[in-house]
Structure formats: structure tokens, C-alpha cells
Motif scaffolding. Structure first.
Motif, PDB file in Angstrom:
ATOM      1  N   PRO A 262       0.805  -1.226   0.000  1.00  0.00           N
ATOM      2  CA  PRO A 262       0.000   0.000   0.000  1.00  0.00           C
ATOM      3  C   PRO A 262       0.834   1.270   0.000  1.00  0.00           C
ATOM      4  N   VAL A 263       2.057   1.219   0.552  1.00  0.00           N
ATOM      5  CA  VAL A 263       2.906   2.413   0.526  1.00  0.00           C
ATOM      6  C   VAL A 263       3.289   2.766  -0.906  1.00  0.00           C
ATOM      7  N   ILE A 264       3.670   1.773  -1.689  1.00  0.00           N
ATOM      8  CA  ILE A 264       4.048   2.038  -3.082  1.00  0.00           C
ATOM      9  C   ILE A 264       2.857   2.607  -3.847  1.00  0.00           C
ATOM     10  N   VAL A 265       1.675   2.037  -3.627  1.00  0.00           N
ATOM     11  CA  VAL A 265       0.487   2.494  -4.349  1.00  0.00           C
ATOM     12  C   VAL A 265       0.144   3.931  -3.975  1.00  0.00           C
ATOM     13  N   ILE A 266       0.107   4.244  -2.679  1.00  0.00           N
ATOM     14  CA  ILE A 266      -0.274   5.600  -2.273  1.00  0.00           C
ATOM     15  C   ILE A 266       0.832   6.596  -2.597  1.00  0.00           C
ATOM     16  N   ALA A 267       2.097   6.172  -2.539  1.00  0.00           N
ATOM     17  CA  ALA A 267       3.196   7.070  -2.902  1.00  0.00           C
ATOM     18  C   ALA A 267       3.079   7.478  -4.367  1.00  0.00           C
ATOM     19  N   ASP A 268       2.718   6.530  -5.222  1.00  0.00           N
ATOM     20  CA  ASP A 268       2.518   6.847  -6.638  1.00  0.00           C
ATOM     21  C   ASP A 268       1.386   7.862  -6.800  1.00  0.00           C
ATOM     22  N   LEU A 269       0.295   7.670  -6.065  1.00  0.00           N
ATOM     23  CA  LEU A 269      -0.849   8.574  -6.192  1.00  0.00           C
ATOM     24  C   LEU A 269      -0.520   9.974  -5.688  1.00  0.00           C
TER      25      LEU A 269
ATOM     26  N   ARG B  39       9.872   4.679   1.563  1.00  0.00           N
ATOM     27  CA  ARG B  39       8.916   3.999   2.443  1.00  0.00           C
ATOM     28  C   ARG B  39       9.474   3.647   3.821  1.00  0.00           C
ATOM     29  N   PRO B  40      10.790   3.379   3.995  1.00  0.00           N
ATOM     30  CA  PRO B  40      11.261   3.190   5.376  1.00  0.00           C
ATOM     31  C   PRO B  40      11.034   4.426   6.249  1.00  0.00           C
ATOM     32  N   LEU B  41      11.141   5.600   5.632  1.00  0.00           N
ATOM     33  CA  LEU B  41      10.891   6.840   6.357  1.00  0.00           C
ATOM     34  C   LEU B  41       9.418   6.933   6.755  1.00  0.00           C
ATOM     35  N   PHE B  42       8.530   6.600   5.803  1.00  0.00           N
ATOM     36  CA  PHE B  42       7.097   6.666   6.100  1.00  0.00           C
ATOM     37  C   PHE B  42       6.737   5.681   7.210  1.00  0.00           C
ATOM     38  N   ARG B  43       7.388   4.535   7.220  1.00  0.00           N
ATOM     39  CA  ARG B  43       7.097   3.547   8.254  1.00  0.00           C
ATOM     40  C   ARG B  43       7.539   4.036   9.621  1.00  0.00           C
ATOM     41  N   ARG B  44       8.690   4.718   9.674  1.00  0.00           N
ATOM     42  CA  ARG B  44       9.146   5.264  10.964  1.00  0.00           C
ATOM     43  C   ARG B  44       8.161   6.294  11.473  1.00  0.00           C
TER      44      ARG B  44
ATOM     45  N   LEU C 184      -1.011  10.165   2.797  1.00  0.00           N
ATOM     46  CA  LEU C 184       0.136   9.252   2.791  1.00  0.00           C
ATOM     47  C   LEU C 184       0.054   8.262   3.944  1.00  0.00           C
ATOM     48  N   MET C 185      -0.234   8.750   5.147  1.00  0.00           N
ATOM     49  CA  MET C 185      -0.284   7.874   6.313  1.00  0.00           C
ATOM     50  C   MET C 185      -1.533   6.980   6.285  1.00  0.00           C
ATOM     51  N   ALA C 186      -2.707   7.618   6.190  1.00  0.00           N
ATOM     52  CA  ALA C 186      -3.945   6.842   6.213  1.00  0.00           C
ATOM     53  C   ALA C 186      -4.077   5.968   4.969  1.00  0.00           C
ATOM     54  N   GLY C 187      -3.404   6.383   3.888  1.00  0.00           N
ATOM     55  CA  GLY C 187      -3.485   5.637   2.641  1.00  0.00           C
ATOM     56  C   GLY C 187      -2.745   4.326   2.659  1.00  0.00           C
ATOM     57  N   HIS C 188      -1.940   4.087   3.698  1.00  0.00           N
ATOM     58  CA  HIS C 188      -1.287   2.778   3.746  1.00  0.00           C
ATOM     59  C   HIS C 188      -1.519   2.025   5.052  1.00  0.00           C
ATOM     60  N   VAL C 189      -1.664   2.720   6.185  1.00  0.00           N
ATOM     61  CA  VAL C 189      -1.708   1.981   7.452  1.00  0.00           C
ATOM     62  C   VAL C 189      -2.963   1.116   7.582  1.00  0.00           C
ATOM     63  N   THR C 190      -4.090   1.564   7.008  1.00  0.00           N
ATOM     64  CA  THR C 190      -5.313   0.761   7.113  1.00  0.00           C
ATOM     65  C   THR C 190      -5.164  -0.546   6.340  1.00  0.00           C
TER      66      THR C 190
END
Length: 395
Positions: A130-137, A145-150, A230-236
Motif C-alpha cells: 500500500p505504501v508504493i500504491v499511495i506514494a505513486d498517487l 517507504r522506510p521513512l514513512f514507516r518510521r 500518505l499515512m492513512a493511505g497505507h496503514v489501514t
């Protein structure tokens, strides 16, 4: 604060014990109102005028948090909420999302090609997909994505003490959260300025060009908007994928049924969202005296609609604690309700279906590893595994 993190079963037991005090009641410890029933929670979430999403009164004054909140539509009421939400709603329509299915399937296959017969589902698939998908959008580099995960680990990693007031909990969390929000703000501002100079075909570029009431959005308003996406677009989706594997591991008959009939996958995803709701509770503040199911709540009070409890309300769901693939209807509140219903719900559902379908087709057996611990987030904050070791056998 306790030093041992509570489990998901602890949360459910606590909610069911709390329900004995009534579907709507005041909590002296947290100094707030719990709303546990499905119709009661739906009523609260359906009335954004009386039950406001603007929680700034609970948040200590802090510049970094204040900047991020400027564009955070989760904490915004109509009409401003409606106006800003409409700017990106067209990017998450079922038709637009459906067109992403081939890309999601390709990414899922590619990510699983890099693993063996033992792997951590979160590291290997549930987080990066989901991080790759939302990052593209959104238009940010997926390699970050390691940064977004932190960021997500800190923002969603604050433990909750059910005996602590919400205001005290918020003040305690500021020291941990504010430095991360500062880094997020700086990163997103740089991205927004770059898109202003070199626009692309992504949501950030669209927001930079957008006009509201004849005026462009300030960069500082776009920060919270993009950060939330970015956050809500992948954590769910990350949570739902892990929760689905855990739920199916506990329900082998359901797993066998889905393997035999993949058309049951959508129902399986909905039942996972009901039974293991990613965000167990929301928060509102009353703007006027209110009544919910005959219970009077004064103005200026914090109200917590518990989605996790509403989704196990026996008045609405027969055998509410059982995983039932054939539950019809299934009006769960896993994505919220009302004007703040999750904008990315169609995308999260599609990602979960595609990923689960690929896992079931690729592996004839999927089991949670017995010799490695599963690690979880605090379920009072988010119902999700942060580490989920699996043992699989190829089909």
C-alpha cells in the motif's frame, strides 16, 4: 502506565465489560463519554454539527502539530471539510480505483517473488504494497517507504492507559510525536514546493493547482492534507492484511471455503474489518447539549464512538464474536460513517482482496509461525500486527 502492552483480546474483554454500564455512559477515569452500540455510534458519526471533529481544544499548543492540523480533514468540520475532501474524492472513486487492480496484482507478485517459505508478512507485503500504491498517487518517491514507516510507528505507537484522561494522554504524547511531525512537515513542504515548480499527474500537483473559493491553497494547508493521505493511505491496508491472515489462521473452515470459492474474498475482507477493526475508536467533541439513545451529554464533552464495540453489537450482528463468511448484511463501521467515511475505503478493499487472493493462490498452506513471536501495536490505538512471521508451502 503499565509496562506490558495489552492484547487485542484484552481490548475486546474491556469493551464488553464496559458495555455492561450501558451503550452510552461517562468514564470518570478518561473524563469522556463512551459510545459502544452500533446505532448509537452511527448517530454520533452522522451529526458533524453537534459532534465536532475539531479536537484542537484537546491538543497542547505546539507549532509543528498546529501546522499539520491546518489541512487535516479528519479534524475538520463542514463546510470546509466538504470543500477540501471534494478536491481529491475523484481520485478514489470505485472506477478509478478498479483501474489500479493490474498494478496492485503486479506489485503483490513482485514483492512475494523475493521471499522464501518463511517471511514477515508486514515487512514483505503488508507494508510495502500500500505504501508504493499511495506514494505513486501522492507523487512522493516510494523508495522513501522506510521513512514513512518510521513516521507511522511513532504516530501510531503511543500506548494508551484506559485509566488516564484523554487530555493528559495528549500532553504526554506531544514530546514523542512533535519531532516526527516536524520532520514530516519539512519533507512534505519540500515535496509540495517541488510539485509547484514541476507539476506532475499526481494528487499533490492537483492540490497545488486547486482553488477554493477563488484562492489557491497555502502550502501549509496542503501539508496536512498530503500527510494524511500518505499515512492513512497505507496503514489501514497494512493492518487489514495482517488482520486477515490472523483471522483466517484462527478460522480454518473459513480459509478452506475461500480457497474453494474465491468469490467469497470480498465477504472475508468485510468480516475481517468488522471483527478486527483497524482503528478501534474515533473522537468527537459536543458543540451543544446532545442526547444519544436517551442519554444526555452536555456541550463541550469528549465523546468516543468505539467502532470495535459497535461492530460486535449483538443487537445488530448475530453471534458477534464469530467469523462468519456468510454474514448478510454486514453493516460494519470499520471505515467509519457519515461525512468522514474513509476516503480510501475502495482502495483499501481492493488492495486487501488482491493481496489475499494472490497469497491463497500462491501458497497451499499459510500458517503463523509457532516459533517466532507476533508483535502488535497497542490495540487501544490501532488493531494491527507490526510483525507477523509466516511459514508457507508453495502451491
Amino acid at each position: 502506565m503499565t509496562t506490558t502492552r495489552p492484547t487485542f483480546d484484552d481490548l475486546i474483554a474491556w469493551l464488553e465489560a464496559d458495555r455492561q454500564q450501558g451503550q452510552v455512559h461517562f468514564d470518570e477515569h478518561q473524563q469522556c463519554w463512551h459510545v459502544l452500540g452500533h446505532p448509537e455510534a452511527s448517530a454520533v458519526l452522522s451529526d458533524p454539527v453537534v459532534f465536532s471533529s475539531d479536537l484542537s481544544a484537546l491538543q497542547p499548543d505546539q507549532d509543528d502539530l498546529a501546522l499539520f492540523q491546518r489541512g487535516n480533514i479528519l479534524r475538520m468540520d463542514p463546510p470546509r471539510h466538504r470543500t477540501l475532501r471534494s478536491l481529491v474524492a475523484q481520485a478514489f472513486t470505485p472506477r478509478v480505483v478498479a483501474d489500479l487492480e493490474p498494478r496492485i496484482a503486479e506489485l503483490t507478485t513482485g514483492l512475494l517473488d523475493g521471499v522464501g517459505e518463511r517471511f514477515d508478512l508486514v515487512d514483505a507485503l503488508a507494508h510495502p504494497l500500500p505504501v508504493i500504491v499511495i506514494a505513486d498517487l501522492v507523487g512522493v518517491p516510494a523508495v522513501d517507504r522506510p521513512l514513512f514507516r518510521r513516521w507511522a510507528d511513532v504516530l501510531l505507537g503511543q500506548d494508551v492507559d484506559p485509566d488516564e484522561t484523554l487530555r493528559a494522554a495528549g500532553e504526554r504524547a506531544v514530546d514523542a510525536v512533535a519531532p516526527v511531525v516536524r520532520v514530516m512537515n519539512e519533507y512534505l513542504l519540500a515535496h509540495i514546493r517541488s510539485r509547484s515548480r514541476h507539476p506532475g499527474d499526481d494528487l499533490t500537483s492537483r492540490l497545488v493547482r486547486a482553488e477554493v473559493d477563488g484562492e489557491r491553497l497555502a502550502y501549509e494547508e496542503i501539508v496536512g492534507f498530503v500527510g494524511l493521505l500518505l499515512m492513512a493511505g497505507h496503514v489501514t491496508t497494512t493492518a487489514t492484511l495482517g488482520n486477515a491472515v490472523l483471522a483466517l489462521d484462527d478460522a480454518p473452515d473459513a480459509t478452506a471455503a475461500v480457497r474453494a470459492d474465491p468469490d467469497l474474498l470480498p465477504a472475508a475482507v468485510e468480516e475481517v474489518l468488522r471483527l478486527r477493526t483497524p482503528f478501534p475508536r474515533l473522537a468527537r467533541i459536543t458543540t451543544a447539549d446532545a442526547a444519544v439513545a436517551g442519554v444526555r451529554i452536555p456541550a463541550g464533552q469528549v465523546v468516543l464512538p468505539w467502532l470495535a464495540a459497535a461492530n460486535r453489537d449483538g443487537r445488530v450482528f448475530a453471534e458477534p464474536h464469530r467469523f462468519d463468511l456468510h454474514r448478510r448484511p454486514n453493516p460494519h463501521l470499520g471505515f467509519g460513517h457519515g461525512v468522514h467515511f474513509c476516503l480510501g475505503a475502495p482502495l483499501a478493499r481492493l488492495e486487501a482482496r488482491v493481496a489475499l487472493r494472490t497469497l491463497l493462490e500462491r501458497y497451499r498452506d499459510i500458517a503463523v509461525a509457532a516459533d517466532e513471536p507476533v508483535e502488535y501495536r497497542d490495540p487501544w490505538t490501532m488493531v494491527a500486527a507490526s510483525r507477523l512471521p509466516l511459514v508457507v508451502r508453495p502451491a
